[in-house]
Design an enzyme around this catalytic site. Structure first.
Site, PDB file in Angstrom:
ATOM      1  N   ASN A   9     165.905 -60.483  77.467  1.00  0.00           N
ATOM      2  CA  ASN A   9     166.022 -61.922  77.734  1.00  0.00           C
ATOM      3  C   ASN A   9     166.967 -62.111  78.913  1.00  0.00           C
ATOM      4  O   ASN A   9     168.176 -61.944  78.779  1.00  0.00           O
ATOM      5  CB  ASN A   9     166.581 -62.610  76.469  1.00  0.00           C
ATOM      6  CG  ASN A   9     166.878 -64.082  76.697  1.00  0.00           C
ATOM      7  OD1 ASN A   9     166.456 -64.670  77.698  1.00  0.00           O
ATOM      8  ND2 ASN A   9     167.603 -64.678  75.762  1.00  0.00           N
ATOM      9  N   LYS A  11     167.710 -64.753  80.454  1.00  0.00           N
ATOM     10  CA  LYS A  11     168.389 -66.062  80.416  1.00  0.00           C
ATOM     11  C   LYS A  11     168.344 -66.734  81.810  1.00  0.00           C
ATOM     12  O   LYS A  11     167.387 -66.541  82.541  1.00  0.00           O
ATOM     13  CB  LYS A  11     169.816 -65.902  79.906  1.00  0.00           C
ATOM     14  CG  LYS A  11     169.891 -65.104  78.607  1.00  0.00           C
ATOM     15  CD  LYS A  11     171.223 -65.209  77.935  1.00  0.00           C
ATOM     16  CE  LYS A  11     171.256 -64.294  76.728  1.00  0.00           C
ATOM     17  NZ  LYS A  11     172.418 -64.446  75.905  1.00  0.00           N
ATOM     18  N   HIS A  95     166.044 -69.660  70.296  1.00  0.00           N
ATOM     19  CA  HIS A  95     167.247 -68.878  70.634  1.00  0.00           C
ATOM     20  C   HIS A  95     168.493 -69.698  70.296  1.00  0.00           C
ATOM     21  O   HIS A  95     168.489 -70.929  70.462  1.00  0.00           O
ATOM     22  CB  HIS A  95     167.230 -68.521  72.127  1.00  0.00           C
ATOM     23  CG  HIS A  95     168.273 -67.510  72.481  1.00  0.00           C
ATOM     24  ND1 HIS A  95     169.582 -67.856  72.683  1.00  0.00           N
ATOM     25  CD2 HIS A  95     168.200 -66.166  72.621  1.00  0.00           C
ATOM     26  CE1 HIS A  95     170.280 -66.760  72.956  1.00  0.00           C
ATOM     27  NE2 HIS A  95     169.461 -65.723  72.925  1.00  0.00           N
ATOM     28  N   GLU A  97     171.162 -70.168  71.798  1.00  0.00           N
ATOM     29  CA  GLU A  97     171.676 -71.003  72.898  1.00  0.00           C
ATOM     30  C   GLU A  97     170.902 -72.315  72.989  1.00  0.00           C
ATOM     31  O   GLU A  97     171.473 -73.361  73.290  1.00  0.00           O
ATOM     32  CB  GLU A  97     171.622 -70.212  74.222  1.00  0.00           C
ATOM     33  CG  GLU A  97     172.718 -69.158  74.265  1.00  0.00           C
ATOM     34  CD  GLU A  97     172.400 -67.921  75.080  1.00  0.00           C
ATOM     35  OE1 GLU A  97     171.475 -67.955  75.910  1.00  0.00           O
ATOM     36  OE2 GLU A  97     173.093 -66.899  74.881  1.00  0.00           O
ATOM     37  N   GLU A 167     169.357 -62.664  65.123  1.00  0.00           N
ATOM     38  CA  GLU A 167     170.437 -62.660  66.111  1.00  0.00           C
ATOM     39  C   GLU A 167     171.649 -63.384  65.544  1.00  0.00           C
ATOM     40  O   GLU A 167     171.747 -64.618  65.663  1.00  0.00           O
ATOM     41  CB  GLU A 167     169.978 -63.372  67.382  1.00  0.00           C
ATOM     42  CG  GLU A 167     168.795 -62.726  68.055  1.00  0.00           C
ATOM     43  CD  GLU A 167     168.840 -62.915  69.558  1.00  0.00           C
ATOM     44  OE1 GLU A 167     168.927 -61.911  70.261  1.00  0.00           O
ATOM     45  OE2 GLU A 167     168.831 -64.059  70.026  1.00  0.00           O
ATOM     46  N   GLY A 173     176.368 -61.928  73.204  1.00  0.00           N
ATOM     47  CA  GLY A 173     177.183 -61.994  74.414  1.00  0.00           C
ATOM     48  C   GLY A 173     178.665 -61.764  74.170  1.00  0.00           C
ATOM     49  O   GLY A 173     179.491 -62.003  75.054  1.00  0.00           O
ATOM     50  N   SER A 213     174.506 -58.119  71.439  1.00  0.00           N
ATOM     51  CA  SER A 213     175.297 -57.051  72.057  1.00  0.00           C
ATOM     52  C   SER A 213     174.683 -55.664  71.868  1.00  0.00           C
ATOM     53  O   SER A 213     175.405 -54.687  71.633  1.00  0.00           O
ATOM     54  CB  SER A 213     176.742 -57.084  71.540  1.00  0.00           C
ATOM     55  OG  SER A 213     177.347 -58.314  71.906  1.00  0.00           O
ATOM     56  N   GLY A 234     170.110 -59.248  75.621  1.00  0.00           N
ATOM     57  CA  GLY A 234     170.520 -60.214  76.637  1.00  0.00           C
ATOM     58  C   GLY A 234     171.206 -59.506  77.793  1.00  0.00           C
ATOM     59  O   GLY A 234     170.559 -58.957  78.690  1.00  0.00           O
TER      60      GLY A 234
HETATM   61  C1  PEP Z   1     170.392 -62.711  73.414  1.00  0.00           C
HETATM   62  O1  PEP Z   1     170.719 -63.567  74.215  1.00  0.00           O
HETATM   63  O2  PEP Z   1     169.332 -62.828  72.789  1.00  0.00           O
HETATM   64  C2  PEP Z   1     171.307 -61.591  73.209  1.00  0.00           C
HETATM   65  C3  PEP Z   1     171.090 -60.818  72.182  1.00  0.00           C
HETATM   66  O3  PEP Z   1     172.329 -61.451  74.110  1.00  0.00           O
HETATM   67  P1  PEP Z   1     173.325 -60.198  74.227  1.00  0.00           P
HETATM   68  O4  PEP Z   1     172.491 -58.942  74.155  1.00  0.00           O
HETATM   69  O5  PEP Z   1     173.990 -60.369  75.546  1.00  0.00           O
HETATM   70  O6  PEP Z   1     174.276 -60.291  73.081  1.00  0.00           O
END
Ligand code: PEP
Length: 251
Positions: A9, A11, A95, A97, A167, A173, A213, A234
């Protein structure tokens, strides 16, 4: 047998040229990977150019959001058929966010999911608890709410096309990933919800990704878990080396 699926992703990152470069690198590095399904989700503005790059390769493309109406006066929105015509096979919905910053609800996720399925696109539906909710022992109830309401009213055949991404919001993040046991516990719980909503065979067939992460050095132990079928990535998907290492470490 559930095939491992790794989705990146991007973003709101990567302009057009940066997207093309990243897609090219990924395509070249992962051209011989057959055992992992690989999906990249660039921003809307890069979709059709990235499609030119990955066409006829083993890399698939997804979008990061969609609107459920077919067409019309919805300024700023993008429809399912637009995504399809740009080359998308997948689309992320719900998601955290979008839930936290843009007012996405289970109801809107459900509308988007149904619209994608109608158009023949595969939704990656995100669910997961916030830190406060985990601390208050509400992880399972929040995940139940997300799963049951975001996926309500789907036929069995439609459900089989869904990817669920667990998630935990506190892991996105932050550099703090769920441990393999924490991930497995929730993934197993999600499968039990699917069994209650449909049947055991379906519950065993739906792929559930972990997201939060994920990096090259933690993907192996996460996907070693019985109910973890891949990852939604991400930050680490923005660098070609780390994304490709994540994919290769699944083999
Ligand atoms: C995401 O945005 O779906 C995500 C898992 O981000 P990150 O890997 O940066 O934690």
């Amino acid at each position: 047998m559930r095939r491992v699926i790794i989705a990146g992703n991007w973003k709101m990152n990567k302009n057009l040229q940066e997207s093309i470069d990243l897609a090219n690198f990924i395509k070249r590095s992962l051209f011989d990977i057959a055992d992992v399904e690989i999906v990249i989700c660039p921003p809307f503005t890069s979709l059709s150019d990235v499609e030119e790059v990955i066409m006829d390769s083993n890399i698939k493309m997804g979008a990061q959001d969609v609107y459920w109406e077919k067409e019309g006066a919805f300024t700023g929105e993008i429809s399912c058929s637009m995504l399809k015509s740009a080359g998308c096979e997948y689309c992320i919905v719900g998601h955290s966010e979008r839930r936290l910053l843009f007012g996405e609800t289970n109801e809107t996720v459900n509308k988007k999911t149904k619209a994608l399925l109608r158009e023949g696109l595969k939704p990656i539906v995100c669910v997961g608890e916030k830190l406060e909710e985990r601390k208050n022992g509400r992880t399972f109830s929040v995940v139940k709410d997300h799963v049951e309401k975001s996926l309500s009213g789907l036929t069995r055949d439609q459900m089989l096309k869904i990817i669920i991404a667990y998630e935990p919001v506190w892991a996105i993040g932050t550099g703090l990933n769920a441990t393999k046991d924490e991930a497995q516990e929730v993934h197993k719980y999600i499968r039990s919800l699917l069994k209650a909503m449909y049947d055991e065979e379906l519950a065993k067939s739906v792929r559930i990704q972990y997201g939060g992460s994920v990096k090259p050095d933690n993907i192996k132990e996460l996907i070693s878990q019985e109910d973890v079928d891949g990852a939604l990535v991400g930050g680490a998907s923005l660098k070609a080396d780390s994304f490709c290492a994540i994919v290769k470490n699944c083999l």
